[in-house]
Design an enzyme around this catalytic site. Sequence first.
Site, mmCIF file in Angstrom:
data_model
loop_
_atom_site.group_PDB
_atom_site.id
_atom_site.type_symbol
_atom_site.label_atom_id
_atom_site.label_comp_id
_atom_site.label_asym_id
_atom_site.label_seq_id
_atom_site.Cartn_x
_atom_site.Cartn_y
_atom_site.Cartn_z
ATOM 1 N N VAL A 180 0.441 -0.988 0.102
ATOM 2 C CA VAL A 180 0.252 0.080 -0.428
ATOM 3 C C VAL A 180 0.320 1.579 -0.100
ATOM 4 C CG1 VAL A 180 0.457 0.193 2.043
ATOM 5 C CG2 VAL A 180 -2.216 1.044 0.887
ATOM 6 N N ALA A 238 4.608 -4.541 8.070
ATOM 7 C CA ALA A 238 3.649 -4.929 6.518
ATOM 8 C C ALA A 238 3.813 -4.445 5.415
ATOM 9 C CB ALA A 238 2.244 -4.228 7.331
ATOM 10 N N ASP A 239 3.107 -5.415 4.564
ATOM 11 C CA ASP A 239 2.822 -4.581 3.051
ATOM 12 C C ASP A 239 1.217 -3.942 3.009
ATOM 13 O OD1 ASP A 239 5.436 -5.311 1.185
ATOM 14 O OD2 ASP A 239 4.309 -6.461 2.587
ATOM 15 N N ARG A 240 0.754 -4.580 3.783
ATOM 16 C CA ARG A 240 -0.737 -3.351 4.103
ATOM 17 C C ARG A 240 -1.620 -4.107 5.187
ATOM 18 N NH1 ARG A 240 -5.017 -2.630 -0.846
ATOM 19 N NH2 ARG A 240 -3.302 -2.062 -1.835
ATOM 20 N N ALA A 295 -1.194 -7.122 6.005
ATOM 21 C CA ALA A 295 -0.468 -8.492 4.591
ATOM 22 C C ALA A 295 1.098 -8.560 4.520
ATOM 23 C CB ALA A 295 -1.373 -8.475 3.269
#
Length: 385
Positions: free
Chosen positions: A103, A257-259, A267
């Site tokens: 994100v 975290a990526d999102r 995620a």
Amino acid sequence: MAEALTSIKSSDDKIEIINQLLLPHTTEWLRIDNIEQAHDAIKSMKIRGAPAIASLAALSVSQHLTRALRADPPPEFLSSPESLRDHVSPILSFLFTARPTAVNLGAATRRLSRTLQSSLDAGKGVRAIAEDVIEDGRLVAAEDVGRNKAMSKWGGDWLVEEVKRKGGSGEALNVLTVCNTGSLAYGYGTALGLITYLHESGKLRRAYYTQTAPYHQGSRLTALELKTLQIPSTMIVDTMVGSLFQHHKIHAVAVGADRIAANGDTANKIGTYNAAVLAARHKIPFIVVAPITTVDLDVAHGSGIPIEHRPPLEACVVRGALYPPSLDGQGNKAQGTVMITPEGLDGIYNPSFDVTPGELITAIVTEKGVATKGGDGKFDLSSVV
């Protein structure tokens, strides 16, 4: 104090990235000279880490516009504010397609789009609009170090107090992490930043990290960072997490975290969910450390997070230095790629990320503080975004 690694070097209109595909055996800096090269570097994972890819995307837009302003004659898209908008908007959309799960990348491209539009709405001239976008693109990258240090301190201090609350001393802490979330992911680091902070403040006994197959960001990159920072550490393969928890005192799992969805579902690199399930079984705090830009309040829960699937071949091959070591013509360790599976497999499942439900997460940390679940067992992230 040992100096941290970095993934991006930028000055004026020059950008270089360290090729993370060749680490830890070869340090190769790649020049990024255009938008297409930036997109390829992100998509091919020559650069990775949610903050780093957002920074590279933003810097590449700044580079593109800086060079356009210096061109003689100027390119056609600088003939009017509208033509500049029509030129830059597709570039931002194109860059976003490189890694859609992260994100931060979307946040960076949307931020530059808003800067572009607000400057247009203010009635500025085309050169002034371009300069506004250039400045904001550079700010995307420059802001990371400060926010990383803030969240690392928030998370580290929270963990020390949590251990004390449970009767521990808050000293000699053992922390497991997954993937690579240190300075190579940009700035000071997120989850690995928390570990670095604990080390620097004398609270850490040992860091543990998974290899993080199939791309091995742990055994290639986290290993290199911890060694460079002289932090005591132990590598485990991904399937050893349960055994580690059974036989060693682990005080926390810290991941990036990526999102992060509005309800706390997160995620992150594949294997994170596995570690969270095992941590819950062993009553080990599970901490997510990520910048505000990673929190996506427009996504209600994890099922709404798009999950990137990597090319199947990546799960079948490994790259590394030849062993016993030999040097190539430039004095670097010779490297090679080998296939570890039979050829022609017709079924390969290779998601790059999994989603850890918020119910398995103990705390979510951003640069604004630490969020824990309320009496209803749910996260309210409003205080940390």
